[in-house]
Design an enzyme around this catalytic site. Structure first.
Site, short mmCIF file in Angstrom:
data_model
loop_
_atom_site.label_atom_id
_atom_site.label_comp_id
_atom_site.label_asym_id
_atom_site.label_seq_id
_atom_site.Cartn_x
_atom_site.Cartn_y
_atom_site.Cartn_z
N ILE A 182 0.90 -1.15 0.00
CA ILE A 182 0.00 0.00 0.00
C ILE A 182 0.93 1.20 0.00
CG2 ILE A 182 -1.69 1.39 1.24
CD1 ILE A 182 -2.96 -1.09 2.33
N TYR A 183 1.03 1.84 -1.14
CA TYR A 183 1.89 3.00 -1.29
C TYR A 183 1.02 4.23 -1.54
CZ TYR A 183 6.10 0.07 -1.97
OH TYR A 183 7.15 -0.80 -1.82
N GLY B 58 -4.83 5.62 2.21
CA GLY B 58 -4.36 4.31 2.65
C GLY B 58 -5.49 3.47 3.20
N ASN C 15 9.16 0.71 10.57
CA ASN C 15 8.13 1.54 9.92
C ASN C 15 6.96 1.69 10.89
OD1 ASN C 15 6.31 2.84 8.27
ND2 ASN C 15 6.59 1.46 6.53
N TYR D 228 -1.74 -0.67 10.67
CA TYR D 228 -2.26 -2.04 10.60
C TYR D 228 -2.80 -2.52 11.94
CZ TYR D 228 -0.48 -2.10 5.90
OH TYR D 228 -0.26 -1.80 4.58
N LYS E 240 -4.20 -0.63 14.15
CA LYS E 240 -5.50 0.07 14.27
C LYS E 240 -6.58 -0.67 13.49
CE LYS E 240 -6.58 3.43 11.59
NZ LYS E 240 -6.78 4.57 10.76
#
Length: 194
Positions: A113-114, A125, A152, A159, A161
């Site tokens: 996911i960029y 996102g 990161n 993620y 969350k």
């Protein structure tokens, strides 16, 4: 006081709300995917990796041949996020043998996911993740999984969350640097609308 309320109402009424659209990508989107890949990866990781390792990774993973192979793989769908018709991010999923780790057949991998840095905090996102969740429910997998670099923290928080939990780790090679990715997964509940 009434003038303030009318001004606010008029502002809201006339304000253009940005339109975010998610579209499935194809080979014609290669230049867009390549640009987002290089820019987003650089924005996110160049400050904490050497220029040599960054250049090597970008050359090996986002060159035309590599991305063409990925886009043409029917088990690796890409979805591009457009904000007011501008491509600002993308999602790459892997199914079956396209997954980067050998896991159970009833899983779906989010490989990327960029989102371009200028468009962070605009829920892009989250919308891309929601698209992955939709695909996971449509194909009835047991869980979605992914790998996230242990440094990161923004992605790890995102993620977590969304309900992901860490279940393992693996080595990720960036240039000639071995880094640790945490493997995270999210159990998928059947879609109640089906």
């Amino acid at each position: 006081m009434n003038a303030v309320i009318l001004f606010i109402f008029d502002f809201i009424k006339n304000k253009t709300i940005p339109m975010i659209e998610i579209k499935k990508a194809d080979l014609g989107d290669l230049p867009t995917l390549q640009n987002i890949s290089k820019q987003s990866f650089t924005e996110t990781f160049s400050g904490i990796n050497t220029p040599e390792n960054m250049e090597k990774y970008l050359q090996e993973n986002f060159n035309t041949t590599q991305l063409t192979l990925e886009i043409n793989n029917p088990d690796s769908p890409f979805y591009i996020a457009y904000l007011d018709e501008e491509a600002v991010g993308y999602l790459k999923l892997n199914l079956g043998s396209a997954q980067t780790e050998e896991l159970e057949d009833t899983t779906l991998e989010i490989q990327r996911i960029y989102v371009l840095q200028a468009f962070h905090r605009k829920k892009i996102g989250q919308l891309l993740f929601d698209q992955a969740l939709k695909v996971a429910q449509q194909i009835a997998v047991d869980y979605i999984w992914l790998g996230v670099w242990e440094e990161n923290h923004r992605a790890l928080q995102f993620y977590a969350k969304n309900g992901f939990v860490t279940f393992d780790k693996h080595i990720f090679i960036l240039g000639n640097d071995q880094q640790t990715d945490l493997l995270m997964k999210l159990a998928i509940k059947p879609n109640p609308n089906e």
